[in-house]
Design a protein around this motif. Structure first.
Motif, short mmCIF file in Angstrom:
data_model
loop_
_atom_site.label_atom_id
_atom_site.label_comp_id
_atom_site.label_asym_id
_atom_site.label_seq_id
_atom_site.Cartn_x
_atom_site.Cartn_y
_atom_site.Cartn_z
N ASP A 31 0.81 -1.21 0.00
CA ASP A 31 0.00 0.00 0.00
C ASP A 31 0.85 1.27 0.00
N SER A 32 2.15 1.10 -0.02
CA SER A 32 3.06 2.23 -0.22
C SER A 32 3.47 2.33 -1.69
N LEU A 82 12.69 4.07 -2.94
CA LEU A 82 12.80 5.52 -2.78
C LEU A 82 11.56 6.24 -3.29
N GLY A 83 10.80 5.57 -4.16
CA GLY A 83 9.62 6.20 -4.73
C GLY A 83 8.38 6.14 -3.86
N GLY A 84 8.46 5.42 -2.74
CA GLY A 84 7.31 5.29 -1.84
C GLY A 84 7.60 5.87 -0.48
N GLN A 85 6.66 5.72 0.43
CA GLN A 85 6.83 6.19 1.81
C GLN A 85 5.99 5.32 2.73
N PRO A 86 6.23 5.40 4.03
CA PRO A 86 5.46 4.57 4.96
C PRO A 86 3.96 4.82 4.80
N ASN A 87 3.17 3.78 5.01
CA ASN A 87 1.73 3.94 4.96
C ASN A 87 1.14 3.88 6.37
#
Length: 254
Positions: A31-32, A82-87
């Motif tokens: 989901d990130s 690197l393209g995502g972040q914590p959800n």
């Protein structure tokens, strides 16, 4: 829709538990925006663009033999991370760790999202390492600028000695990090009152062993996964759902 009776049962078990282990896999970071991984990376299924199995292309021996080829696939994995972040689920896990000072996280993920969400590093076991920072294979110097190197020709080179840099991840045919493995063994020896498995098939022995040990010792075990795994039927609670749909609700009741 989350089963509320199951949610309350699990929340009660975690509320009364002192020592808790949360095991996380690729499903947590789906989901990130990250693909669910197979092995070190699941951007891949089967053969790579170069006609090699990913287990060969993304391996320790390949990094030594053909660093540029190996780094082609390391770069794909790194770009995804690197393209995502914590959800929301990562933040809920970190909140649970704040509520429960003996709550540990054992993750197979290399994206670093647990740290970014606030999970304390001293209670985080990154059993497959993490994608950043990089370090030099020749002089061991650290390099924090992964994103910069991804814009340059690969493999990235050390600014100190010119050696080839690598990420701190466990590639295929490499050993698990000794310190992480020792920490896991030490904490398993103390036992856990509850284990929560999230987004993983728990196919590796070092991942499903804590679940089995806790169950044998009478502890509580639960799983959150969109699909059933080989271990789901034996869990005290199984949520057929994504972690973002369960974790915040669950932690709000603890």
């Amino acid at each position: 829709m989350v089963d509320q009776a199951l949610l309350m049962q699990t929340a009660a078990a975690l509320r009364h538990a002192q020592r808790i282990l949360i095991i996380t896999g690729a499903g947590l970071s789906a989901d990130s925006g990250l693909p669910t991984y197979r092995g070190v990376g699941g951007l891949y299924n089967g053969m790579t663009d170069d006609g090699l199995p990913i287990e060969m292309a993304l391996s320790g021996p390949m990094l030594r033999r053909d660093p540029a080829l190996c780094w082609k696939y390391v770069a794909q994995l790194a770009t995804a991370c690197l393209g995502g972040q914590p959800n929301e689920a990562h933040y809920a896990i970190a909140q649970l760790q704040r509520l429960k000072p003996e709550c540990w996280v054992l993750t197979q993920n290399v994206d670093g999202y647990h740290r970014a969400a606030g999970s304390p590093p001293e209670r985080l076991i990154e059993i497959h390492g993490r994608i950043a920072p990089l370090f030099c294979q020749s002089c061991a110097a650290q390099d924090p600028e992964l994103s910069v190197h991804l814009q340059r020709p690969l493999p990235p080179l050390c600014r100190t000695c010119g050696g080839i840099l690598r990420p701190s991840v466990v590639l295929f045919e490499e050993m698990l990090p000794e310190l992480a493995l020792q920490t896991l063994h030490d904490e398993m020896a103390k036992g856990f009152d509850a284990v929560l498995s999230i987004g993983t098939t728990a196919s590796f022995p070092y991942i499903h062993e804590p679940v089995l040990r806790t169950r044998i010792c009478g502890g509580f075990t639960a799983e959150i996964n969109p699909v059933a795994t080989d271990h789901s039927a034996q869990m005290d609670a199984f949520f057929r759902a994504r972690a973002v749909h369960v974790m915040s609700q669950l932690v709000s009741h603890i």
